[in-house]
Motif scaffolding. Structure first.
Motif, PDB file in Angstrom:
ATOM      1  N   LEU A 153      -5.978  11.042  15.290  1.00 44.25           N
ATOM      2  CA  LEU A 153      -6.754  12.233  14.937  1.00 44.25           C
ATOM      3  C   LEU A 153      -8.064  11.886  14.239  1.00 44.25           C
ATOM      4  CD1 LEU A 153      -4.086  14.831  13.673  1.00 44.25           C
ATOM      5  CD2 LEU A 153      -5.251  14.781  15.868  1.00 44.25           C
ATOM      6  N   GLY A 154      -8.208  10.631  13.838  1.00 43.34           N
ATOM      7  CA  GLY A 154      -9.447  10.206  13.184  1.00 43.34           C
ATOM      8  C   GLY A 154      -9.659  10.850  11.822  1.00 43.34           C
ATOM      9  N   LEU A 155      -8.582  10.948  11.024  1.00 45.26           N
ATOM     10  CA  LEU A 155      -8.703  11.569   9.699  1.00 45.26           C
ATOM     11  C   LEU A 155      -9.300  10.580   8.711  1.00 45.26           C
ATOM     12  CD1 LEU A 155      -5.190  13.262   9.514  1.00 45.26           C
ATOM     13  CD2 LEU A 155      -7.346  14.269  10.293  1.00 45.26           C
ATOM     14  N   GLU A 156     -10.076  11.135   7.784  1.00 46.25           N
ATOM     15  CA  GLU A 156     -10.628  10.273   6.740  1.00 46.25           C
ATOM     16  C   GLU A 156      -9.553   9.971   5.702  1.00 46.25           C
ATOM     17  OE1 GLU A 156     -14.188  11.949   5.024  1.00 46.25           O
ATOM     18  OE2 GLU A 156     -14.856  12.453   7.056  1.00 46.25           O
ATOM     19  N   THR A 157      -9.710   8.843   5.024  1.00 49.02           N
ATOM     20  CA  THR A 157      -8.762   8.518   3.959  1.00 49.02           C
ATOM     21  C   THR A 157      -8.984   9.488   2.808  1.00 49.02           C
ATOM     22  OG1 THR A 157      -9.036   6.243   4.613  1.00 49.02           O
ATOM     23  CG2 THR A 157      -7.880   6.618   2.541  1.00 49.02           C
ATOM     24  N   PRO A 158      -7.931  10.197   2.373  1.00 46.76           N
ATOM     25  CA  PRO A 158      -8.120  11.180   1.310  1.00 46.76           C
ATOM     26  C   PRO A 158      -8.467  10.557  -0.036  1.00 46.76           C
ATOM     27  CG  PRO A 158      -5.827  11.141   2.055  1.00 46.76           C
ATOM     28  CD  PRO A 158      -6.553  10.107   2.830  1.00 46.76           C
ATOM     29  N   ALA A 159      -9.042  11.390  -0.905  1.00 46.21           N
ATOM     30  CA  ALA A 159      -9.493  10.924  -2.222  1.00 46.21           C
ATOM     31  C   ALA A 159      -8.330  10.611  -3.151  1.00 46.21           C
ATOM     32  CB  ALA A 159     -10.368  12.007  -2.861  1.00 46.21           C
ATOM     33  N   ALA A 160      -7.190  11.215  -2.871  1.00 45.03           N
ATOM     34  CA  ALA A 160      -6.041  11.016  -3.760  1.00 45.03           C
ATOM     35  C   ALA A 160      -4.799  10.820  -2.914  1.00 45.03           C
ATOM     36  CB  ALA A 160      -5.866  12.222  -4.653  1.00 45.03           C
ATOM     37  N   SER A 161      -3.772  10.299  -3.530  1.00 47.53           N
ATOM     38  CA  SER A 161      -2.532  10.135  -2.780  1.00 47.53           C
ATOM     39  C   SER A 161      -1.363  10.063  -3.732  1.00 47.53           C
ATOM     40  CB  SER A 161      -2.581   8.854  -1.953  1.00 47.53           C
ATOM     41  OG  SER A 161      -2.564   7.740  -2.824  1.00 47.53           O
ATOM     42  N   SER A 162      -0.182  10.278  -3.193  1.00 45.06           N
ATOM     43  CA  SER A 162       1.009   9.987  -3.968  1.00 45.06           C
ATOM     44  C   SER A 162       1.937   9.178  -3.074  1.00 45.06           C
ATOM     45  CB  SER A 162       1.651  11.274  -4.489  1.00 45.06           C
ATOM     46  OG  SER A 162       2.510  11.825  -3.552  1.00 45.06           O
ATOM     47  N   GLU A 163       2.396   8.080  -3.641  1.00 43.80           N
ATOM     48  CA  GLU A 163       3.187   7.139  -2.843  1.00 43.80           C
ATOM     49  C   GLU A 163       4.596   7.068  -3.422  1.00 43.80           C
ATOM     50  OE1 GLU A 163       3.390   2.327  -2.079  1.00 43.80           O
ATOM     51  OE2 GLU A 163       1.776   3.158  -3.312  1.00 43.80           O
ATOM     52  N   LEU A 164       5.582   7.164  -2.559  1.00 38.86           N
ATOM     53  CA  LEU A 164       6.972   7.078  -3.008  1.00 38.86           C
ATOM     54  C   LEU A 164       7.319   5.611  -3.234  1.00 38.86           C
ATOM     55  CD1 LEU A 164       9.707   8.531  -3.455  1.00 38.86           C
ATOM     56  CD2 LEU A 164      10.174   8.155  -1.040  1.00 38.86           C
ATOM     57  N   LEU A 165       7.593   5.255  -4.487  1.00 36.37           N
ATOM     58  CA  LEU A 165       7.908   3.861  -4.802  1.00 36.37           C
ATOM     59  C   LEU A 165       9.398   3.592  -4.740  1.00 36.37           C
ATOM     60  CD1 LEU A 165       5.720   3.101  -7.962  1.00 36.37           C
ATOM     61  CD2 LEU A 165       5.154   2.706  -5.561  1.00 36.37           C
ATOM     62  N   LYS A 166      10.155   4.589  -5.199  1.00 34.80           N
ATOM     63  CA  LYS A 166      11.591   4.318  -5.351  1.00 34.80           C
ATOM     64  C   LYS A 166      12.405   5.587  -5.213  1.00 34.80           C
ATOM     65  CE  LYS A 166      13.331   2.959  -9.401  1.00 34.80           C
ATOM     66  NZ  LYS A 166      13.308   2.203 -10.629  1.00 34.80           N
ATOM     67  N   LEU A 167      13.564   5.463  -4.575  1.00 32.03           N
ATOM     68  CA  LEU A 167      14.544   6.553  -4.542  1.00 32.03           C
ATOM     69  C   LEU A 167      15.809   6.037  -5.193  1.00 32.03           C
ATOM     70  CD1 LEU A 167      14.613   8.141  -0.945  1.00 32.03           C
ATOM     71  CD2 LEU A 167      13.918   9.269  -3.063  1.00 32.03           C
ATOM     72  N   GLU A 168      16.424   6.813  -6.050  1.00 36.11           N
ATOM     73  CA  GLU A 168      17.716   6.419  -6.610  1.00 36.11           C
ATOM     74  C   GLU A 168      18.597   7.645  -6.698  1.00 36.11           C
ATOM     75  OE1 GLU A 168      16.924   4.756 -10.620  1.00 36.11           O
ATOM     76  OE2 GLU A 168      15.017   5.756 -10.516  1.00 36.11           O
ATOM     77  N   GLU A 169      19.881   7.410  -6.790  1.00 34.97           N
ATOM     78  CA  GLU A 169      20.777   8.537  -6.941  1.00 34.97           C
ATOM     79  C   GLU A 169      20.554   9.150  -8.302  1.00 34.97           C
ATOM     80  OE1 GLU A 169      24.731   8.253  -5.783  1.00 34.97           O
ATOM     81  OE2 GLU A 169      24.244   7.153  -3.962  1.00 34.97           O
ATOM     82  N   MET A 170      20.681  10.469  -8.387  1.00 34.91           N
ATOM     83  CA  MET A 170      20.612  11.124  -9.687  1.00 34.91           C
ATOM     84  C   MET A 170      21.714  10.513 -10.549  1.00 34.91           C
ATOM     85  SD  MET A 170      18.654  13.723 -10.628  1.00 34.91           S
ATOM     86  CE  MET A 170      17.403  14.695  -9.796  1.00 34.91           C
ATOM     87  N   PRO A 171      21.387  10.094 -11.755  1.00 31.24           N
ATOM     88  CA  PRO A 171      22.428   9.485 -12.579  1.00 31.24           C
ATOM     89  C   PRO A 171      23.581  10.468 -12.801  1.00 31.24           C
ATOM     90  CG  PRO A 171      20.346   9.728 -13.784  1.00 31.24           C
ATOM     91  CD  PRO A 171      20.096  10.158 -12.394  1.00 31.24           C
ATOM     92  N   GLU A 172      24.792   9.985 -12.607  1.00 29.88           N
ATOM     93  CA  GLU A 172      25.962  10.835 -12.848  1.00 29.88           C
ATOM     94  C   GLU A 172      26.340  10.740 -14.318  1.00 29.88           C
ATOM     95  OE1 GLU A 172      27.446  12.896 -10.810  1.00 29.88           O
ATOM     96  OE2 GLU A 172      26.364  12.329  -8.977  1.00 29.88           O
ATOM     97  N   ARG A 173      27.100  11.705 -14.765  1.00 34.93           N
ATOM     98  CA  ARG A 173      27.593  11.687 -16.136  1.00 34.93           C
ATOM     99  C   ARG A 173      28.802  10.773 -16.227  1.00 34.93           C
ATOM    100  NH1 ARG A 173      25.056  16.301 -18.393  1.00 34.93           N
ATOM    101  NH2 ARG A 173      23.779  16.822 -16.617  1.00 34.93           N
TER     102      ARG A 173
END
Ligand SMILES: Cc1cc2nc3c(=O)[nH]c(=O)nc-3n(C[C@H](O)[C@H](O)[C@H](O)COP(=O)(O)OP(=O)(O)OC[C@H]3O[C@@H](n4cnc5c(N)ncnc54)[C@H](O)[C@@H]3O)c2cc1C
Ligand SMILES: Nc1ncnc2c1ncn2[C@@H]1O[C@H](COP(=O)(O)O)[C@@H](O)[C@H]1O
Lengths: 255, 318
Positions: free
Chosen positions: A207-227
């Motif tokens: 599509l030839g999109l320009e690189t956006p000015a901002a971004s958010s990158e997913l670094l890590k996924l973990e399970e929600m800590p259980e009790r």
């Protein structure tokens, strides 16, 4: 009326999410249309039924996301646009630019419906960014919607039982919330008909999109800590109540 | 010193409690904090927020525009002030109004946005938030400036840090957008505590059996010092409680200090809405109920008996 509906293909909310590597997950689970996007499709269909026009379903997603477009078509959408991406996570800035580009090239939207949020990334922003890119106003978490005298009239919940009544100029982007309508289940005849409907294909990378000015990158996924193990409290109702209050005051310090 | 902005939501000119946690989030990096009162006066805002470490309260105005009824113009004005004061980040509550404003401001500034954050590290640009309806915790790296984050109510504890704040009048030079108009705000029928911002919630499930029976929970909520009352979807679908009381994946996401689940089995969809509560108490007749595997304190017994006893104990000891 030309109404575009933006859809995301997401893991079913009842599916188990198994994390793979740092930030991936096992994608062999069942995928469905993002639940909030169903309200968006239903609302678009209702309006087109009253006012005439067409509903076009648009998605940015992997090859398998085509099934979510087919589902929208089985509900009644007339056409589809599939922008193929090679990952489940595409930054909302990129997604909104891609949506803008194809919608712009395809037609002239009178309205754009989206869900209020995706249930996988829970980003809550793609629609605002799309609206800004198209220079349209956006409203989100809408629970009632109508068109009156050439304007959109919407209601949204703002917490504590309070509701806002809004008037928005058209064209606009509307984020649908639960309560807006009851999404229909596709009928067999519609499912069959939907197979013949047209899906235009694009590739995100082309599509030839320009690189956006901002971004958010997913670094890590973990399970929600259980009790840890629950502390079971026994005795008569009175004894249980007394011990609970004491523990909440002295141990947990939340009273 | 770096500067961080905080949107401060007000109700009847009083700063809502949950905002103080957001200020604590902004204070973590020792930044100078600028508060932006939303829906209230700068004076009233200052009195409340300076106790929590805010240094500046921005008294925002736009000539010829009524900010309270035009969310786009309000967002433009705040965005303009964020640029003017060179704020490196802007935080707010992840409430319906808060997240709406933050999203608008982020698009105006072409800035990265993360909503419903449980934790933020503004120095590193790292946030933690839920993914997959509360099933997983995601760590995201935000790039670009300013960082814009919505904080889940109560996710960050407030911390008193008294000082004397200054009021900074600021006339934003933006044009009124005029595309969206808030025509009316319909108040709730009864004065209810907002579930998403309550410190203590007591919820009832299917065995509540009628709307009438919820009175038992309301009485206990009063004895708890003004807790909010919630419900499971089973109770809402059966018509025992209104939809805006539903907690869970398709209802409200809450993060109170204390969540007391009465007659709730503990489905993953219910947990999606309350698993970040600090302490969870479950009352259930079935000792095998799944909720006992995921709570802090478990009481096996009839909810009506236990809740009544609890109300009495609380009243007697307050
Ligand atoms: C897509 C989807 C979205 C959903 N979203 C939500 C949501 O947002 N919120 C939500 O809550 N659910 C949601 N659900 C429904 C969820 O799966 C459960 O069906 C629901 O949470 C069950 O409610 P419950 O625990 O009140 O009822 P039940 O599962 O029937 O449990 C009742 C419990 O009460 C106990 N009990 C019975 N009598 C008594 C008594 N006298 N005293 C004490 N305990 C007693 C029983 O042992 C049982 O454990 C969703 C489901 C789907 C598929
Ligand atoms: N990849 C996508 N393709 C099309 N629409 C999307 C996509 N991602 C998000 N949307 C739309 O934007 C809404 C908000 O998504 P999000 O910002 O991810 O919470 C969704 O409900 C969709 O309607």
């Amino acid at each position: 009326m030309q109404i575009y509906v933006c859809l995301k293909h997401v893991p079913d909310t009842v599916a188990m999410i198994n994390i793979v590597g740092d930030a991936g997950f096992d994608e062999s689970v069942k995928f469905v249309m993002n639940p909030y996007d169903e309200y968006a499709v239903e609302e678009a269909l209702k309006i087109v039924k009253q006012e005439g026009g067409e509903v076009i379903a648009v998605t940015v997603g992997k090859e398998a996301a085509a099934s979510t477009i087919r589902y929208a078509m089985a509900m009644g959408a007339h056409r589809g646009i599939h922008i193929q991406a090679d990952a489940q996570w595409v930054d909302s800035m990129v997604t909104s630019q891609a949506l803008k580009k194809v919608i712009h090239a395809d037609g002239t939207p009178d309205l754009i419906f989206t869900g209020k949020q995706s249930v996988d990334g829970e980003g809550m922003q793609t629609h605002y960014r799309l609206a800004a890119a198209l220079d349209m106003p956006a409203v989100n978490e809408v629970t009632t919607f109508s068109i009156q005298e050439g304007k959109a009239v919407a209601e949204r919940e703002v917490g504590g039982g309070e509701r806002e009544m809004l008037e928005i100029s058209l064209p606009c982007v509307v984020g649908a919330s639960k309560g807006l309508n009851e999404p229909r289940y596709p009928k067999m005849t519609e499912i069959i008909k939907s197979k013949k409907k047209k899906i235009d294909q694009f590739n995100l990378a082309d599509l030839g999109l320009e690189t956006p000015a901002a971004s958010s990158e997913l670094l890590k996924l973990e399970e929600m800590p259980e009790r840890g193990q629950a502390k079971m409290i026994g005795g008569s109702p009175k004894e249980m109540a007394e011990e609970l209050v004491q523990r909440l005051r002295e141990d947990a310090k939340v009273l | 010193m770096l500067r961080t902005g905080v949107l401060t939501e007000m109700n009847d000119n009083r700063v809502r409690e949950a905002n103080f946690g957001v200020i604590a989030g902004a204070r973590e990096g020792d930044d100078e904090v600028y508060a932006f009162p939303v829906n209230g006066t700068a004076d009233a805002c200052k009195d409340a927020v300076q106790t929590y470490g805010v240094e500046k309260v921005v008294d925002l105005a736009v000539e010829g525009a009524e900010l309270s009824s035009d969310p786009e113009t309000l967002a433009k004005a705040i965005a303009d002030a964020v640029r003017h004061f060179e704020l490196k980040a802007l935080l707010g509550l992840n409430s319906p109004r808060g997240r709406d404003l933050l999203a608008r401001i982020a698009t105006i500034l072409d800035a990265p946005l993360a909503l419903d954050c449980l934790k933020v590290d503004l120095g590193q640009g790292i946030v933690t938030k839920s993914h997959f309806s509360g099933k997983t915790l995601a760590t995201l790296k935000l790039s670009g400036t300013p960082l814009i984050c919505g904080i889940r109510p109560n996710a960050i504890r407030s911390r008193p840090d008294p000082r004397e704040a200054d009021i900074l009048p600021y006339q934003a030079s933006v044009e009124g957008a005029g595309r969206i108009r808030v025509k009316e705000v319909k108040k709730a029928e009864s004065e209810t505590i907002d579930l998403t911002e309550a410190n203590i919630i007591i919820s009832g499930g299917r065995p509540m059996n009628s709307a009438e029976n919820f009175k038992v929970l309301h009485e206990c909520a009063d004895a708890l010092g003004g807790a909010a009352v919630g419900a499971s979807r089973a109770a809402v679908d059966a018509g025992f409680a209104p939809h805006d009381m539903q907690v869970g994946q398709t209802g409200k996401t809450v993060s109170p200090q204390l969540y007391i689940a009465c007659g709730i089995s503990g489905s993953i969809q219910h947990f999606a809405g309350m698993k970040t509560a600090k302490v969870i108490v479950a009352v259930n007749t079935d000792e095998e109920a799944p909720i006992f595997g995921k709570c802090d304190y478990g009481l096996v017994g009839d909810l009506f008996e236990v809740v009544l006893a609890l109300t009495e104990v609380l009243k007697a000891s307050s």
